[in-house]
Design an enzyme around this catalytic site. Structure first.
Site, mmCIF file in Angstrom:
data_model
loop_
_atom_site.group_PDB
_atom_site.id
_atom_site.type_symbol
_atom_site.label_atom_id
_atom_site.label_comp_id
_atom_site.label_asym_id
_atom_site.label_seq_id
_atom_site.Cartn_x
_atom_site.Cartn_y
_atom_site.Cartn_z
ATOM 1 N N LYS A 13 6.194 1.718 0.129
ATOM 2 C CA LYS A 13 6.332 0.356 -0.389
ATOM 3 C C LYS A 13 5.830 0.247 -1.833
ATOM 4 O O LYS A 13 6.511 -0.297 -2.694
ATOM 5 C CB LYS A 13 5.547 -0.648 0.479
ATOM 6 C CG LYS A 13 6.045 -0.758 1.910
ATOM 7 C CD LYS A 13 5.361 -1.886 2.667
ATOM 8 C CE LYS A 13 3.853 -1.744 2.814
ATOM 9 N NZ LYS A 13 3.408 -0.586 3.624
ATOM 10 N N ARG A 88 1.492 -9.142 7.009
ATOM 11 C CA ARG A 88 1.251 -8.040 7.945
ATOM 12 C C ARG A 88 1.092 -8.529 9.375
ATOM 13 O O ARG A 88 0.943 -7.706 10.277
ATOM 14 C CB ARG A 88 -0.042 -7.323 7.546
ATOM 15 C CG ARG A 88 0.162 -5.994 6.832
ATOM 16 C CD ARG A 88 -1.212 -5.495 6.468
ATOM 17 N NE ARG A 88 -1.306 -4.096 6.253
ATOM 18 C CZ ARG A 88 -1.242 -3.512 5.051
ATOM 19 N NH1 ARG A 88 -0.998 -4.229 3.985
ATOM 20 N NH2 ARG A 88 -1.410 -2.210 4.941
ATOM 21 N N ARG A 127 -1.495 12.206 0.381
ATOM 22 C CA ARG A 127 -1.470 11.320 -0.787
ATOM 23 C C ARG A 127 -2.723 11.481 -1.657
ATOM 24 O O ARG A 127 -3.839 11.472 -1.159
ATOM 25 C CB ARG A 127 -1.366 9.879 -0.275
ATOM 26 C CG ARG A 127 -1.236 8.848 -1.338
ATOM 27 C CD ARG A 127 -0.538 7.633 -0.818
ATOM 28 N NE ARG A 127 -1.346 6.846 0.116
ATOM 29 C CZ ARG A 127 -0.937 5.683 0.618
ATOM 30 N NH1 ARG A 127 0.243 5.181 0.279
ATOM 31 N NH2 ARG A 127 -1.699 5.007 1.453
ATOM 32 N N ARG A 160 -7.533 8.404 -1.211
ATOM 33 C CA ARG A 160 -8.005 7.067 -0.854
ATOM 34 C C ARG A 160 -8.912 7.166 0.364
ATOM 35 O O ARG A 160 -8.642 7.945 1.261
ATOM 36 C CB ARG A 160 -6.795 6.184 -0.493
ATOM 37 C CG ARG A 160 -6.473 5.144 -1.503
ATOM 38 C CD ARG A 160 -5.162 4.491 -1.200
ATOM 39 N NE ARG A 160 -5.176 3.723 0.058
ATOM 40 C CZ ARG A 160 -4.221 2.849 0.394
ATOM 41 N NH1 ARG A 160 -3.203 2.648 -0.410
ATOM 42 N NH2 ARG A 160 -4.272 2.200 1.526
ATOM 43 N N ARG A 171 -4.627 2.745 11.253
ATOM 44 C CA ARG A 171 -3.719 1.925 10.425
ATOM 45 C C ARG A 171 -2.308 1.915 11.022
ATOM 46 O O ARG A 171 -1.641 0.887 11.032
ATOM 47 C CB ARG A 171 -3.700 2.451 8.989
ATOM 48 C CG ARG A 171 -5.003 2.140 8.252
ATOM 49 C CD ARG A 171 -5.141 2.934 6.979
ATOM 50 N NE ARG A 171 -4.115 2.640 6.007
ATOM 51 C CZ ARG A 171 -3.702 3.501 5.082
ATOM 52 N NH1 ARG A 171 -4.208 4.717 5.009
ATOM 53 N NH2 ARG A 171 -2.770 3.143 4.230
HETATM 54 P P1 AMP Z 1 -2.400 -1.116 1.790
HETATM 55 O O1 AMP Z 1 -2.798 -0.647 0.447
HETATM 56 O O2 AMP Z 1 -1.285 -2.117 1.760
HETATM 57 O O3 AMP Z 1 -2.144 0.007 2.770
HETATM 58 O O4 AMP Z 1 -3.675 -1.924 2.376
HETATM 59 C C1 AMP Z 1 -4.932 -1.288 2.561
HETATM 60 C C2 AMP Z 1 -5.804 -2.104 3.508
HETATM 61 O O5 AMP Z 1 -6.015 -3.418 2.968
HETATM 62 C C3 AMP Z 1 -5.198 -2.371 4.885
HETATM 63 O O6 AMP Z 1 -5.392 -1.275 5.775
HETATM 64 C C4 AMP Z 1 -5.966 -3.605 5.315
HETATM 65 O O7 AMP Z 1 -7.293 -3.294 5.711
HETATM 66 C C5 AMP Z 1 -6.060 -4.392 4.008
HETATM 67 N N1 AMP Z 1 -4.890 -5.284 3.822
HETATM 68 C C6 AMP Z 1 -3.916 -5.187 2.879
HETATM 69 N N2 AMP Z 1 -3.001 -6.159 3.001
HETATM 70 C C7 AMP Z 1 -3.406 -6.902 4.067
HETATM 71 C C8 AMP Z 1 -2.861 -8.042 4.730
HETATM 72 N N3 AMP Z 1 -1.714 -8.602 4.327
HETATM 73 N N4 AMP Z 1 -3.552 -8.531 5.795
HETATM 74 C C9 AMP Z 1 -4.699 -7.982 6.214
HETATM 75 N N5 AMP Z 1 -5.253 -6.891 5.651
HETATM 76 C C10 AMP Z 1 -4.615 -6.347 4.593
#
Ligand code: AMP
Length: 213
Positions: A13, A88, A127, A160, A171
């Site tokens: 994404k 999400r 990654r 990360r 996740r």
């Molecule tokens: P990402 O970089 O999109 O994979 O997000 C990393 C982490 O941020 C996720 O595993 C969640 O802990 C938190 N996070 C990101 N976006 C959301 C969302 N829309 N709702 C809840 N937690 C989020």
């Protein structure tokens, strides 16, 4: 253009959103990036968010909705946006619909980046980010020259904190139980477009552009 990007962690994404952002001059709005920035700032809220993120769980719906609604009011989102990692949960999707209705700016599409589970695991566990350039790389998929270019220049390939195997499993589980139902949610509303996201970045991007036409 106003779009939501749907897809499991590792589906690409962020990568695809950045390409589209550069091409169409609309911002990529990533709740993950915003939460990581809050965590790095060391604020109390940031620390709480970091604990949740490091465990691979979701930050509360109300918090991310607050962050998103402020962000969507900013001037650069006037002509469109790419939402990356939000919504999400079904609650977030419903709240987003309400918010965009109030703003008179409905979504054009929700684009699902569809990838096989095995590929997701390699994308996530492999990654890395170059500490010098911020470039996203992958120890399994990036050309060796690109990996070496970073380390030869004195950079480090940083992983990360939530990209280790145990956190990745939670996740992906959270994605299955909380986010996957949004595929149906947007399909029922006639907004869903699906892209086969297996393959090289540029190939996937071509397919992505096709569904946006
Ligand atoms: P990402 O970089 O999109 O994979 O997000 C990393 C982490 O941020 C996720 O595993 C969640 O802990 C938190 N996070 C990101 N976006 C959301 C969302 N829309 N709702 C809840 N937690 C989020």
């Amino acid at each position: 253009m106003r779009i939501v990007l749907l897809g499991a962690p590792g589906s690409g994404k962020g990568t695809q959103a950045k390409k589209l952002m550069a091409d169409r001059n609309i911002p990529q709005i990533s709740t993950g990036d915003m939460l990581r920035a809050a965590a790095a700032s060391g604020s109390r809220f940031g620390q709480q968010a970091k604990e949740i993120m490091d465990a691979g769980q979701l930050v509360s719906d109300d918090i991310v909705l607050g962050i998103i609604s402020e962000r969507l009011m900013e001037a650069d989102a006037e002509s469109g946006f790419i939402l990356d990692g939000f919504p999400r949960t079904e609650k977030q999707a419903l709240d987003l619909n309400d918010l965009l209705d109030e703003m008179g700016k409905p979504l054009d599409a929700a684009v699902l980046l569809d990838v096989d589970f095995d590929i997701l695991m390699k994308r996530l566990t492999g990654r890395r980010t170059c500490s010098l350039t911020g470039k996203l790389l992958n120890i399994y998929f990036s050309p060796r020259e690109e990996l070496v270019e970073c380390t030869n220049a004195g950079g480090e390939l940083i992983q990360r904190e939530d990209d280790n195997e145990e956190v990745i499993k939670s996740r992906l589980e959270v994605y299955r139980s909380r986010t996957e139902p949004l595929i149906d949610f947007y399909s029922k509303r006639g907004k869903l477009k699906t892209v086969n996201a297996d393959g090289a970045i540029d190939e996937v991007y071509e397919r992505f552009l096709e569904v946006l036409q």
